[in-house]
Design a protein around this motif. Structure first.
Motif, PDB file in Angstrom:
ATOM      1  N   GLU A  77       0.831  -1.207   0.000  1.00 32.46           N
ATOM      2  CA  GLU A  77       0.000   0.000   0.000  1.00 32.46           C
ATOM      3  C   GLU A  77       0.866   1.258   0.000  1.00 32.46           C
ATOM      4  O   GLU A  77       0.541   2.256  -0.649  1.00 32.46           O
ATOM      5  CB  GLU A  77      -0.961  -0.022   1.188  1.00 32.46           C
ATOM      6  CG  GLU A  77      -2.027  -1.086   1.026  1.00 32.46           C
ATOM      7  CD  GLU A  77      -2.879  -1.323   2.266  1.00 32.46           C
ATOM      8  OE1 GLU A  77      -2.550  -0.784   3.354  1.00 32.46           O
ATOM      9  OE2 GLU A  77      -3.869  -2.070   2.159  1.00 32.46           O
ATOM     10  N   ARG A 137       2.051   1.775  -3.517  1.00 31.22           N
ATOM     11  CA  ARG A 137       0.958   2.355  -4.309  1.00 31.22           C
ATOM     12  C   ARG A 137       0.839   3.856  -4.057  1.00 31.22           C
ATOM     13  O   ARG A 137       0.808   4.657  -4.991  1.00 31.22           O
ATOM     14  CB  ARG A 137      -0.365   1.657  -3.953  1.00 31.22           C
ATOM     15  CG  ARG A 137      -1.582   2.245  -4.665  1.00 31.22           C
ATOM     16  CD  ARG A 137      -2.875   1.848  -3.976  1.00 31.22           C
ATOM     17  NE  ARG A 137      -2.886   2.324  -2.605  1.00 31.22           N
ATOM     18  CZ  ARG A 137      -3.539   1.734  -1.609  1.00 31.22           C
ATOM     19  NH1 ARG A 137      -4.242   0.639  -1.817  1.00 31.22           N
ATOM     20  NH2 ARG A 137      -3.495   2.234  -0.392  1.00 31.22           N
ATOM     21  N   ASP A 138       0.815   4.229  -2.788  1.00 31.58           N
ATOM     22  CA  ASP A 138       0.621   5.634  -2.438  1.00 31.58           C
ATOM     23  C   ASP A 138       1.799   6.494  -2.877  1.00 31.58           C
ATOM     24  O   ASP A 138       1.605   7.610  -3.379  1.00 31.58           O
ATOM     25  CB  ASP A 138       0.379   5.772  -0.935  1.00 31.58           C
ATOM     26  CG  ASP A 138      -0.918   5.090  -0.503  1.00 31.58           C
ATOM     27  OD1 ASP A 138      -1.743   4.734  -1.380  1.00 31.58           O
ATOM     28  OD2 ASP A 138      -1.093   4.889   0.715  1.00 31.58           O
ATOM     29  N   ARG A 161       1.066   3.694 -12.877  1.00 34.41           N
ATOM     30  CA  ARG A 161       1.031   2.302 -13.352  1.00 34.41           C
ATOM     31  C   ARG A 161       2.022   2.096 -14.498  1.00 34.41           C
ATOM     32  O   ARG A 161       2.736   1.092 -14.535  1.00 34.41           O
ATOM     33  CB  ARG A 161      -0.381   1.933 -13.793  1.00 34.41           C
ATOM     34  CG  ARG A 161      -0.496   0.484 -14.204  1.00 34.41           C
ATOM     35  CD  ARG A 161      -1.917   0.098 -14.533  1.00 34.41           C
ATOM     36  NE  ARG A 161      -1.991  -1.308 -14.910  1.00 34.41           N
ATOM     37  CZ  ARG A 161      -3.074  -1.870 -15.369  1.00 34.41           C
ATOM     38  NH1 ARG A 161      -4.188  -1.169 -15.513  1.00 34.41           N
ATOM     39  NH2 ARG A 161      -3.067  -3.148 -15.703  1.00 34.41           N
ATOM     40  N   THR A 178       1.140  -6.705  -7.117  1.00 35.28           N
ATOM     41  CA  THR A 178       1.725  -6.624  -5.771  1.00 35.28           C
ATOM     42  C   THR A 178       2.647  -7.813  -5.510  1.00 35.28           C
ATOM     43  O   THR A 178       3.569  -7.709  -4.700  1.00 35.28           O
ATOM     44  CB  THR A 178       0.625  -6.530  -4.695  1.00 35.28           C
ATOM     45  OG1 THR A 178      -0.272  -7.636  -4.807  1.00 35.28           O
ATOM     46  CG2 THR A 178      -0.159  -5.225  -4.820  1.00 35.28           C
ATOM     47  N   PHE A 216      -3.803  -5.519  -3.831  1.00 36.02           N
ATOM     48  CA  PHE A 216      -4.729  -4.688  -4.590  1.00 36.02           C
ATOM     49  C   PHE A 216      -4.502  -4.948  -6.071  1.00 36.02           C
ATOM     50  O   PHE A 216      -3.475  -5.482  -6.473  1.00 36.02           O
ATOM     51  CB  PHE A 216      -4.576  -3.198  -4.250  1.00 36.02           C
ATOM     52  CG  PHE A 216      -3.214  -2.624  -4.524  1.00 36.02           C
ATOM     53  CD1 PHE A 216      -2.864  -2.156  -5.792  1.00 36.02           C
ATOM     54  CD2 PHE A 216      -2.268  -2.527  -3.507  1.00 36.02           C
ATOM     55  CE1 PHE A 216      -1.608  -1.630  -6.037  1.00 36.02           C
ATOM     56  CE2 PHE A 216      -1.010  -1.988  -3.749  1.00 36.02           C
ATOM     57  CZ  PHE A 216      -0.683  -1.540  -5.020  1.00 36.02           C
ATOM     58  N   GLU A 267      -7.448  -1.312 -10.764  1.00 32.44           N
ATOM     59  CA  GLU A 267      -8.355  -0.607  -9.845  1.00 32.44           C
ATOM     60  C   GLU A 267      -7.643   0.551  -9.153  1.00 32.44           C
ATOM     61  O   GLU A 267      -8.161   1.655  -9.093  1.00 32.44           O
ATOM     62  CB  GLU A 267      -8.900  -1.577  -8.784  1.00 32.44           C
ATOM     63  CG  GLU A 267      -9.881  -2.587  -9.308  1.00 32.44           C
ATOM     64  CD  GLU A 267     -11.179  -1.963  -9.767  1.00 32.44           C
ATOM     65  OE1 GLU A 267     -11.700  -1.064  -9.093  1.00 32.44           O
ATOM     66  OE2 GLU A 267     -11.672  -2.388 -10.830  1.00 32.44           O
ATOM     67  N   ALA A 268      -6.458   0.296  -8.623  1.00 30.91           N
ATOM     68  CA  ALA A 268      -5.745   1.307  -7.834  1.00 30.91           C
ATOM     69  C   ALA A 268      -5.282   2.491  -8.665  1.00 30.91           C
ATOM     70  O   ALA A 268      -5.382   3.637  -8.226  1.00 30.91           O
ATOM     71  CB  ALA A 268      -4.547   0.663  -7.137  1.00 30.91           C
ATOM     72  N   PHE A 269      -4.746   2.211  -9.854  1.00 30.90           N
ATOM     73  CA  PHE A 269      -4.107   3.273 -10.627  1.00 30.90           C
ATOM     74  C   PHE A 269      -4.971   3.842 -11.745  1.00 30.90           C
ATOM     75  O   PHE A 269      -4.596   4.837 -12.352  1.00 30.90           O
ATOM     76  CB  PHE A 269      -2.783   2.764 -11.208  1.00 30.90           C
ATOM     77  CG  PHE A 269      -1.781   2.414 -10.156  1.00 30.90           C
ATOM     78  CD1 PHE A 269      -1.320   3.360  -9.260  1.00 30.90           C
ATOM     79  CD2 PHE A 269      -1.288   1.132 -10.051  1.00 30.90           C
ATOM     80  CE1 PHE A 269      -0.384   3.041  -8.286  1.00 30.90           C
ATOM     81  CE2 PHE A 269      -0.343   0.798  -9.084  1.00 30.90           C
ATOM     82  CZ  PHE A 269       0.103   1.753  -8.194  1.00 30.90           C
ATOM     83  N   ASN A 321      -9.946   3.688  -9.739  1.00 27.53           N
ATOM     84  CA  ASN A 321     -10.192   4.406  -8.484  1.00 27.53           C
ATOM     85  C   ASN A 321      -9.232   5.563  -8.258  1.00 27.53           C
ATOM     86  O   ASN A 321      -9.095   6.037  -7.132  1.00 27.53           O
ATOM     87  CB  ASN A 321     -10.103   3.436  -7.299  1.00 27.53           C
ATOM     88  CG  ASN A 321     -11.213   2.424  -7.320  1.00 27.53           C
ATOM     89  OD1 ASN A 321     -12.298   2.698  -7.811  1.00 27.53           O
ATOM     90  ND2 ASN A 321     -10.947   1.237  -6.816  1.00 27.53           N
ATOM     91  N   TYR A 322      -8.564   6.010  -9.311  1.00 28.93           N
ATOM     92  CA  TYR A 322      -7.629   7.119  -9.145  1.00 28.93           C
ATOM     93  C   TYR A 322      -8.406   8.347  -8.681  1.00 28.93           C
ATOM     94  O   TYR A 322      -9.459   8.666  -9.235  1.00 28.93           O
ATOM     95  CB  TYR A 322      -6.883   7.409 -10.461  1.00 28.93           C
ATOM     96  CG  TYR A 322      -5.710   8.329 -10.242  1.00 28.93           C
ATOM     97  CD1 TYR A 322      -4.506   7.834  -9.776  1.00 28.93           C
ATOM     98  CD2 TYR A 322      -5.823   9.696 -10.448  1.00 28.93           C
ATOM     99  CE1 TYR A 322      -3.429   8.666  -9.534  1.00 28.93           C
ATOM    100  CE2 TYR A 322      -4.752  10.544 -10.211  1.00 28.93           C
ATOM    101  CZ  TYR A 322      -3.565  10.019  -9.763  1.00 28.93           C
ATOM    102  OH  TYR A 322      -2.501  10.847  -9.504  1.00 28.93           O
TER     103      TYR A 322
END
Length: 130
Positions: free
Chosen positions: A53, A56-57, A68, A79, A110, A114-116, A119-120
């Motif tokens: 995480e 990612r952050d 990404r 991950t 994750f 989705e993350a990059f 859900n950005y």
């Protein structure tokens, strides 16, 4: 351990162990570890989930919408790749692990899409004007 192996530069050993990852991926992961420890507010063991995480952050903070793409350019596509990099660093003596730590701690933390992308924070859906 063979003395010749110890004399070999760490990046060279990492490159040989897993050539799928760019050298910068290892440096980014170490920066993300520092970022995650600072965010925790104390020097302590960081779990695989916490580090993933944090990666990612930090990627989103540093690279924004290109996060990404940058990670994928370095060979990081999931991950699980972060876990592979961590354990390569453990094997080279750069990082240490606790008894219960394993590469599986990083699996499916994750989804990169989705993350990059989906859900950005800047990509929130807007209402259509009628």
């Amino acid at each position: 351990m063979d003395g010749a192996v110890l004399a070999e530069p760490i990046m060279e050993r990492l490159r040989k162990r897993n050539p799928a990852y760019n050298e910068t991926a290892y440096l980014f992961l170490l920066a993300a570890l520092h970022f995650t420890i600072e965010r925790a507010g104390e020097a302590r063991h960081i779990t695989g989930r916490e580090l993933a995480e944090g990666c990612r952050d930090l990627a989103m903070e540093r690279f924004g919408l290109m996060a990404r793409s940058v990670l994928e350019f370095w060979g990081i596509r999931s991950t699980r790749d972060l876990g592979e990099i961590v354990f390569a660093l453990v094997e080279c003596g750069v990082l240490v692990k606790q008894d219960g730590d394993c590469v599986h701690d990083f699996e499916d933390v994750f989804c990169f899409c989705e993350a990059f992308e989906n859900n950005y924070p800047w990509c929130a859906p807007r209402e259509l004007q009628t």
